[in-house]
Each structure stands twice: as C-alpha cells, then as structure tokens.
Design an enzyme around this catalytic site. Structure first.
Site, PDB file in Angstrom:
ATOM      1  N   HIS A  62      43.670 -14.047 -49.014  1.00  0.00           N
ATOM      2  CA  HIS A  62      45.098 -14.214 -48.710  1.00  0.00           C
ATOM      3  C   HIS A  62      45.796 -12.876 -48.505  1.00  0.00           C
ATOM      4  CE1 HIS A  62      44.741 -18.101 -51.311  1.00  0.00           C
ATOM      5  NE2 HIS A  62      44.159 -18.227 -50.140  1.00  0.00           N
ATOM      6  N   LYS A  72      48.703  -5.206 -54.258  1.00  0.00           N
ATOM      7  CA  LYS A  72      48.391  -5.952 -55.480  1.00  0.00           C
ATOM      8  C   LYS A  72      47.572  -5.093 -56.436  1.00  0.00           C
ATOM      9  CE  LYS A  72      48.209 -10.146 -52.737  1.00  0.00           C
ATOM     10  NZ  LYS A  72      47.331 -10.995 -51.914  1.00  0.00           N
ATOM     11  N   TYR A 132      48.078 -10.423 -61.882  1.00  0.00           N
ATOM     12  CA  TYR A 132      48.285  -9.346 -60.923  1.00  0.00           C
ATOM     13  C   TYR A 132      49.756  -9.104 -60.614  1.00  0.00           C
ATOM     14  CZ  TYR A 132      48.000 -13.313 -57.625  1.00  0.00           C
ATOM     15  OH  TYR A 132      48.155 -14.522 -56.974  1.00  0.00           O
ATOM     16  N   ASP A 169      42.663 -23.013 -48.098  1.00  0.00           N
ATOM     17  CA  ASP A 169      41.568 -22.058 -47.904  1.00  0.00           C
ATOM     18  C   ASP A 169      40.402 -22.662 -47.116  1.00  0.00           C
ATOM     19  OD1 ASP A 169      42.036 -20.365 -51.109  1.00  0.00           O
ATOM     20  OD2 ASP A 169      43.153 -20.315 -49.212  1.00  0.00           O
TER      21      ASP A 169
HETATM   22  C1  LIG Z   1      50.972 -16.889 -54.615  1.00  0.00           C
HETATM   23  C2  LIG Z   1      52.120 -17.713 -55.111  1.00  0.00           C
HETATM   24  C3  LIG Z   1      52.064 -19.086 -55.163  1.00  0.00           C
HETATM   25  N1  LIG Z   1      53.126 -19.808 -55.625  1.00  0.00           N
HETATM   26  C4  LIG Z   1      53.000 -21.266 -55.688  1.00  0.00           C
HETATM   27  C5  LIG Z   1      52.698 -21.922 -54.354  1.00  0.00           C
HETATM   28  C6  LIG Z   1      51.843 -23.096 -54.703  1.00  0.00           C
HETATM   29  O1  LIG Z   1      52.668 -24.219 -54.978  1.00  0.00           O
HETATM   30  C7  LIG Z   1      51.148 -22.687 -56.001  1.00  0.00           C
HETATM   31  C8  LIG Z   1      49.709 -22.268 -55.791  1.00  0.00           C
HETATM   32  O2  LIG Z   1      49.699 -21.329 -54.730  1.00  0.00           O
HETATM   33  P1  LIG Z   1      48.331 -20.926 -54.036  1.00  0.00           P
HETATM   34  O3  LIG Z   1      47.446 -22.125 -53.912  1.00  0.00           O
HETATM   35  O4  LIG Z   1      48.683 -20.162 -52.786  1.00  0.00           O
HETATM   36  O5  LIG Z   1      47.725 -19.936 -55.128  1.00  0.00           O
HETATM   37  P2  LIG Z   1      46.450 -19.011 -54.901  1.00  0.00           P
HETATM   38  O6  LIG Z   1      45.431 -19.695 -54.091  1.00  0.00           O
HETATM   39  O7  LIG Z   1      46.095 -18.501 -56.244  1.00  0.00           O
HETATM   40  O8  LIG Z   1      47.034 -17.815 -54.046  1.00  0.00           O
HETATM   41  C9  LIG Z   1      46.851 -16.467 -54.429  1.00  0.00           C
HETATM   42  O9  LIG Z   1      45.493 -16.205 -54.262  1.00  0.00           O
HETATM   43  C10 LIG Z   1      45.068 -14.921 -53.875  1.00  0.00           C
HETATM   44  C11 LIG Z   1      44.006 -14.494 -54.844  1.00  0.00           C
HETATM   45  C12 LIG Z   1      46.084 -13.880 -53.699  1.00  0.00           C
HETATM   46  O10 LIG Z   1      45.784 -12.696 -53.657  1.00  0.00           O
HETATM   47  C13 LIG Z   1      47.482 -14.257 -53.486  1.00  0.00           C
HETATM   48  O11 LIG Z   1      48.287 -13.551 -54.399  1.00  0.00           O
HETATM   49  C14 LIG Z   1      47.809 -15.680 -53.585  1.00  0.00           C
HETATM   50  O12 LIG Z   1      47.796 -16.185 -52.269  1.00  0.00           O
HETATM   51  O13 LIG Z   1      51.888 -21.562 -56.518  1.00  0.00           O
HETATM   52  C15 LIG Z   1      54.287 -19.206 -56.060  1.00  0.00           C
HETATM   53  O14 LIG Z   1      55.232 -19.881 -56.474  1.00  0.00           O
HETATM   54  N2  LIG Z   1      54.371 -17.836 -56.012  1.00  0.00           N
HETATM   55  C16 LIG Z   1      53.324 -17.065 -55.564  1.00  0.00           C
HETATM   56  O15 LIG Z   1      53.448 -15.813 -55.554  1.00  0.00           O
END
Ligand SMILES: Cc1cn([C@H]2C[C@H](O)[C@@H](COP(=O)(O)OP(=O)(O)O[C@H]3O[C@H](C)C(=O)[C@H](O)[C@H]3O)O2)c(=O)[nH]c1=O
Length: 182
Positions: A62, A72, A132, A169
C-alpha cells in the site's frame, strides 16, 4: 540507537538501545532528535497506527499518492512479520527494487520507509501486532495498492502457502499499471 543502511539508500533499519534488567526491558521506541539525526533531516509524524493480524495475513503493498504520500516508521510489537518496502519512484535507480526485513517483538527492529515507497508485510507468527507512525494523515481517496506477487518486483516472501488477503489487496494493480511517483 543503531541505524543500518539497506540496499536502497533511503530505507533504513533502526535498532533501538534496549535496557534490560531483572524486571524486563525499557527502550525509547521513538526519539525525534535521534531520528532526525539518523535520517539527516526533520521528519514529522502526524498519525500512529496499530494493527493485529493472524498468521499468513499479508497487508499490502500500500501507499498514498500525492498530495499526501506517507513516510512510515514501522515495528512489530508482538510476534514476527516479514516487512517489505518497494521503491516506486520512476526516476530512482532502485525503481521496482525492494527491501525485506524480519521485524519482531524480540528483535525490536524498526524500518523507516520514506514517501515514494509501497509497503506491506506478511505475518509469520500465530499473531502479530504492528505499530507504525505516518508522515501524512490517512486519505482513503489517495490510497493505492500493488499486487504482493507482482512478477516485476518478484518479492521472495518467506511463506510456503498463499497468504490471506483483504478484498482490496486481492484486486490490487500490477506495478506497470499503478499510479506511482516521478
Ligand atoms: C490505513 C488506515 C485504515 N483505516 C481504516 C480503513 C478500513 O476501514 C480499516 C482497515 O483498513 P485497511 O484494510 O486499509 O488496513 P491495512 O490493510 O492494514 O492497510 C495498511 O496496510 C499497510 C501495511 C500499510 O502500510 C498502510 O498503512 C495501510 O494501507 O481501517 C483508517 O481509519 N486509517 C488508516 O490510516
């Protein structure tokens, strides 16, 4: 703290100084002055994130595009992950190359991933908690994803079975089709 260069000059591994005694341990997980000195310039973080994932979950790759690209500083505080930063700056001599490092509660290592990189990790332990700091706020409309198994990047993930991915993803772009950085 100890700063270790990686194959990509802007990506650094940081090892904090850990003070152990009969009670356990203490370490400064972040010190603004020492971090700025290690990186060579002022870096300001605006958001802390914390996720927990079970074994074989892979989150990534991401990044956020301009005008809010995120730097980050990442670490694993429970379990172990294989963490990856991919250079997606088209003008970079290390474009499409990656750094992969094991981050774990026991090695306490951190990885500094500047803006211009895609980031992801896969969980190797039963569970992993991942913390992070980011240099820009979350802007979902600017979020982009690149496939974890993009053959052009060809990341050697230390897993023997397909990972567990979010829907987002599972449908990520190939690097060749992605909006990247100049
Ligand atoms: C990233 C983020 C997400 N969210 C909410 C949005 C979704 O409802 C929920 C899960 O989000 P997501 O599926 O995108 O989470 P990850 O898959 O862990 O995403 C992260 O994964 C990789 C490792 C990364 O480096 C990024 O920081 C980030 O994209 O949290 C938020 O409210 N704030 C945030 O900063």
């Amino acid at each position: 703290m100890n700063v270790i260069d990686t194959a990509i000059p802007d990506v650094k591994i940081i090892e904090p100084r850990v003070f152990g005694d009969e009670r356990g341990f203490f370490f400064e997980s972040f010190n603004q002055d020492q971090f700025n000195q290690a990186i060579g310039h002022q870096v300001t973080f605006v958001q802390d994130n914390h996720s927990r994932s079970s074994k074989s979950v892979l989150r990534g790759l991401h990044y956020q595009i301009s005008p809010a690209p995120q730097g980050k500083l990442v670490r694993c505080t429970f379990g172990e992950v294989f963490d990856v930063a991919v250079d997606i700056r088209k003008s970079s001599p290390t474009y499409a190359q990656y750094v992969g490092v094991l981050l774990s509660a026991s090695n306490k290592k951190q990885l500094w991933i500047p803006q211009g990189f895609a980031h992801g990790f896969v969980v190797l332990s039963e569970f992993a908690e991942f913390l992070y700091k980011t240099t820009q706020f979350y802007r979902p409309e600017l979020e982009r994803a690149i496939r974890w198994d993009d053959p052009h990047i060809n990341i050697s993930w230390p897993i023997s079975a397909p990972p567990l991915l979010s829907k987002k993803d599972s449908s990520a772009s190939l690097l060749q089709d992605a909006e990247v950085f100049d």
